[in-house]
Write a protein that holds these residues in place. Sequence first.
Motif, mmCIF file in Angstrom:
data_model
loop_
_atom_site.group_PDB
_atom_site.id
_atom_site.type_symbol
_atom_site.label_atom_id
_atom_site.label_comp_id
_atom_site.label_asym_id
_atom_site.label_seq_id
_atom_site.Cartn_x
_atom_site.Cartn_y
_atom_site.Cartn_z
ATOM 1 N N CYS A 65 0.927 -1.233 -0.098
ATOM 2 C CA CYS A 65 0.128 -0.111 -0.051
ATOM 3 C C CYS A 65 0.866 1.153 -0.023
ATOM 4 C CB CYS A 65 -0.868 -0.080 1.345
ATOM 5 S SG CYS A 65 -0.075 0.320 2.818
ATOM 6 N N GLN A 66 0.257 2.536 -0.267
ATOM 7 C CA GLN A 66 1.004 3.541 -0.392
ATOM 8 C C GLN A 66 1.945 3.992 1.083
ATOM 9 O OE1 GLN A 66 -0.506 7.414 -2.134
ATOM 10 N NE2 GLN A 66 -2.290 6.246 -2.940
ATOM 11 N N GLN A 67 1.334 3.497 2.152
ATOM 12 C CA GLN A 67 1.843 3.955 3.496
ATOM 13 C C GLN A 67 3.137 2.992 3.364
ATOM 14 O OE1 GLN A 67 0.606 6.156 5.788
ATOM 15 N NE2 GLN A 67 -0.343 6.621 4.113
ATOM 16 N N LEU A 68 3.161 1.841 3.106
ATOM 17 C CA LEU A 68 4.308 0.903 3.241
ATOM 18 C C LEU A 68 5.355 1.313 2.027
ATOM 19 C CD1 LEU A 68 5.970 -1.656 4.129
ATOM 20 C CD2 LEU A 68 4.568 -3.185 2.669
ATOM 21 N N LEU A 69 4.942 1.815 0.886
ATOM 22 C CA LEU A 69 5.719 2.291 -0.080
ATOM 23 C C LEU A 69 6.491 3.489 0.292
ATOM 24 C CD1 LEU A 69 3.467 1.870 -3.268
ATOM 25 C CD2 LEU A 69 5.877 0.751 -2.907
ATOM 26 N N GLN A 70 5.750 4.340 0.868
ATOM 27 C CA GLN A 70 6.255 5.772 1.661
ATOM 28 C C GLN A 70 7.377 5.464 2.817
ATOM 29 O OE1 GLN A 70 3.210 8.889 1.972
ATOM 30 N NE2 GLN A 70 2.395 8.196 0.259
ATOM 31 N N VAL A 71 6.801 4.656 3.564
ATOM 32 C CA VAL A 71 7.896 4.522 4.806
ATOM 33 C C VAL A 71 9.116 3.614 4.331
ATOM 34 C CG1 VAL A 71 8.230 2.829 6.850
ATOM 35 C CG2 VAL A 71 6.078 4.091 6.530
ATOM 36 N N SER A 72 8.952 2.525 3.267
ATOM 37 C CA SER A 72 9.883 2.088 2.624
ATOM 38 C C SER A 72 11.010 2.915 1.993
ATOM 39 C CB SER A 72 9.856 0.895 1.748
ATOM 40 O OG SER A 72 8.795 0.087 2.350
ATOM 41 N N SER A 73 10.443 4.117 1.416
ATOM 42 C CA SER A 73 11.470 4.957 0.606
ATOM 43 C C SER A 73 11.848 6.119 1.428
ATOM 44 C CB SER A 73 10.468 5.436 -0.489
ATOM 45 O OG SER A 73 9.535 6.266 -0.112
ATOM 46 N N GLY A 74 11.351 6.162 2.850
ATOM 47 C CA GLY A 74 12.062 7.040 3.594
ATOM 48 C C GLY A 74 11.009 8.316 3.562
ATOM 49 N N THR A 75 10.111 8.456 2.720
ATOM 50 C CA THR A 75 9.248 9.823 2.722
ATOM 51 C C THR A 75 8.279 9.926 3.724
ATOM 52 O OG1 THR A 75 7.651 8.517 1.179
ATOM 53 C CG2 THR A 75 9.810 10.049 0.118
ATOM 54 N N LEU A 76 8.157 8.900 4.627
ATOM 55 C CA LEU A 76 7.202 8.851 5.596
ATOM 56 C C LEU A 76 7.752 8.132 6.944
ATOM 57 C CD1 LEU A 76 3.968 9.665 5.851
ATOM 58 C CD2 LEU A 76 3.476 7.330 5.587
ATOM 59 N N SER A 77 7.487 8.829 8.172
ATOM 60 C CA SER A 77 8.078 8.022 9.131
ATOM 61 C C SER A 77 6.786 6.794 9.281
ATOM 62 C CB SER A 77 8.125 8.998 10.390
ATOM 63 O OG SER A 77 6.982 9.174 10.769
ATOM 64 N N GLN A 78 7.388 5.808 10.149
ATOM 65 C CA GLN A 78 6.588 4.684 10.810
ATOM 66 C C GLN A 78 5.655 5.529 11.433
ATOM 67 O OE1 GLN A 78 7.765 0.966 12.762
ATOM 68 N NE2 GLN A 78 8.997 0.559 11.039
ATOM 69 N N THR A 79 5.952 6.384 12.653
ATOM 70 C CA THR A 79 4.771 6.979 13.482
ATOM 71 C C THR A 79 3.643 7.546 12.612
ATOM 72 O OG1 THR A 79 6.889 7.348 14.914
ATOM 73 C CG2 THR A 79 4.643 8.689 15.258
ATOM 74 N N GLN A 80 4.036 8.282 11.482
ATOM 75 C CA GLN A 80 3.028 9.122 10.727
ATOM 76 C C GLN A 80 2.102 7.996 10.112
ATOM 77 O OE1 GLN A 80 6.024 11.190 8.543
ATOM 78 N NE2 GLN A 80 4.964 13.258 8.855
ATOM 79 N N ALA A 81 2.869 6.865 9.634
ATOM 80 C CA ALA A 81 2.003 5.728 8.864
ATOM 81 C C ALA A 81 0.861 5.044 9.968
ATOM 82 C CB ALA A 81 2.999 4.632 8.326
#
Length: 153
Positions: A65-81
């Motif tokens: 999902c977009q959340q996982l993709l963004q966390v994996s790429s470093g554009t989103l923190s785990q906390t935000q997700a």
Amino acid sequence: MCCDGTLFHSVVLQPNDSATSLSSLGLILKRKKGALSFRQPCPAHQNSQCGIYENRPHRCRLFQCQQLLQVSSGTLSQTQALETIRSTREKIKQVDQLIGKITETNPSHGLSQRVATALATTPTTPLHSDLTLAMDELNQTLNQQFRVPEQSS
Ligand code: SF4
């Protein structure tokens, strides 16, 4: 959300999936327009986990999902997700509660189908409008924060 009928209504098998072994693991496969698929909520989804994780279908292995993709790429923190997941789960709960106030629905049906069933009941009440609004808002969040168009099934 990607296994419980919230994000998707079905998962299409891929050529390298074994229909026989997936059936033996409890997936109920149906053929539609030449393609085998199984409906969501997935029967293998138990306690927020995949009960056949090691043997899950190819599409399930590929989906992120977009959340996982963004966390994996470093554009989103785990906390935000995690916060987005938490608030989205709240929206799902609200939709679920509104459905329950309107009518009983089949728990083996996906969320959209259960919403459609509830909205089709008569007489129409203010709860119907509340449900329409809550589902629209939820769908917007799912599209913006979770679904990835080319991975949809
Ligand atoms: S097989 Fe596992 S990963 Fe795939 S939809 Fe079912 S519970 Fe989810």
